[in-house]
Design an enzyme around this catalytic site. Structure first.
Site, PDB file in Angstrom:
ATOM      1  CE  LYS A   1      -6.946 -15.914  63.906  1.00  0.00           C
ATOM      2  NZ  LYS A   1      -6.047 -14.927  64.514  1.00  0.00           N
TER       3      LYS A   1
ATOM      4  NE  ARG B   1      -9.163 -12.559  66.044  1.00  0.00           N
ATOM      5  CZ  ARG B   1      -8.543 -12.519  67.225  1.00  0.00           C
ATOM      6  NH1 ARG B   1      -9.242 -12.282  68.314  1.00  0.00           N
ATOM      7  NH2 ARG B   1      -7.254 -12.707  67.308  1.00  0.00           N
TER       8      ARG B   1
ATOM      9  CB  SER C   1      -2.791  -9.274  71.155  1.00  0.00           C
ATOM     10  OG  SER C   1      -3.482  -8.285  71.868  1.00  0.00           O
TER      11      SER C   1
ATOM     12  NE  ARG D   1      -3.555  -6.862  66.367  1.00  0.00           N
ATOM     13  CZ  ARG D   1      -3.742  -7.317  67.607  1.00  0.00           C
ATOM     14  NH1 ARG D   1      -4.030  -8.589  67.794  1.00  0.00           N
ATOM     15  NH2 ARG D   1      -3.633  -6.519  68.639  1.00  0.00           N
ATOM     16  CD  GLN D   2     -10.212  -1.628  62.097  1.00  0.00           C
ATOM     17  OE1 GLN D   2     -10.301  -2.485  62.949  1.00  0.00           O
ATOM     18  NE2 GLN D   2     -11.157  -1.442  61.182  1.00  0.00           N
TER      19      GLN D   2
END
Ligand code: R5P
Length: 297
Positions: free
Chosen positions: A196, A198, A226, A100-101
């Site tokens: 969404k 974040r 997660s 995800r990075q």
């Protein structure tokens, strides 16, 4: 004739056994430990290295928690295979840590996912396989052949065996749209989009969407669960919209800390994941998917 061996990485021992059985391959187990100072150690449990010279090895090692230990073990296993002069080193990482990075979100960061791809190739991998990678773009970092396998059909097959009432698939964010569309087609359901956002610093999630889901079963299929925050926020909204049963599906059930409680508190009926990582909900095996890809010509 070229000999084939399957090396069972410390993080993927059961999955490796399943794949070895399906492919009728000899399995090489590993010995691993951590030294008192925190350094990793791994060795192949073999007495003689010579049969591996000029062979084709398959290494299966996921890189879920503790990610850094599992990554180092993976790199060592590749490097050992290279030193022993295996002809092909086919590396299967069912769950790729740091995926995800995949870009710079804030100034001064590393693109960790791309760095890991480079490390795997530089260690000696000759082919790379992973499953439902968060962002497939990072595979462009490799110059060896790569395969991003799709576990959604397996999850869909599992869900179709439940008795679903007027099912709807909810996409929790824009990034999940393609996967959710595919999943909706696979189970023959309508697709509803949520949105969404974040907070980049606190990680706090806000979910919005117009959800009129009275008395319908809702399924959300994500790549990763997660902390469960994304899934729980979407499920709460679906419940507020009148949904009946809520099914939370994902390829990689990382389920950190109280993620499962968070989902059940949000009203989730069932959490369904694959065994790319071991978890209490890893009920769908990706072994047939891995076998199929490894044997494809
Ligand atoms: C995000 O884009 C991913 O697809 C997952 O939705 C997310 O990473 C899940 O993380 P968590 O369970 O912590 O919300």
């Amino acid at each position: 004739m070229i000999r084939n061996y399957l090396i069972a990485g410390p993080a993927s021992q059961i999955l490796s056994q399943q794949v070895a059985k399906l492919m009728d391959l000899p399995i090489i187990e590993t010995e691993f430990k951590k030294f008192p100072d925190g350094e990793n150690y791994v060795r192949l449990k073999i007495e003689d290295e010579s049969p591996l010279k000029d062979s084709e090895v398959i290494i299966i090692q996921s890189t879920d928690y503790p990610q850094n230990d599992h990554l180092w073990e993976l790199l060592y296993l590749i490097s050992i295979s290279k030193r022993i002069e295996a002809k092909k080193i086919r590396v299967v990482v069912p769950y790729l840590a740091y995926s995800r990075q995949d870009k710079i979100f804030l100034p001064g960061e590393a693109v960790s996912a791309r760095l890991i791809c480079k490390l795997i190739e530089n260690a000696g991998a000759t082919e790379f396989f992973t499953i439902d990678l968060h962002s497939a773009d990072v595979l462009s970092e490799f110059s060896i052949p790569t395969h991003n396998l799709d576990a959604m059909p397996l999850l869909a097959d599992y869900l179709k065996k439940q008795e679903l009432k007027d099912p709807v698939v909810v996409s929790p964010d824009k990034g999940s749209r393609k996967r959710s569309e595919q999943f909706a087609n696979l189970i023959g359901a309508e697709l509803v989009m949520f949105d969404k956002s974040r907070d980049k610093i606190t990680g706090e999630i806000t979910m919005s969407g117009d959800a009129k889901l009275e008395n319908r079963d809702v399924a959300i299929a994500d790549d990763i669960i997660s902390t469960g925050s994304t899934m729980a926020a979407a499920m709460k909204l679906a419940k507020q919209g009148g949904a009946r049963k809520l099914y939370a599906l994902c390829t990689h059930p990382l389920l950190i800390k109280n993620a499962m409680d968070r989902l059940y508190d949000a009203g989730v009926e069932s959490i369904i994941g694959t065994n790319t990582v071991s978890s209490p909900v890893s009920v769908v095996s990706v072994a047939p998917l891995i076998k199929e890809s490894l044997t494809e010509k």
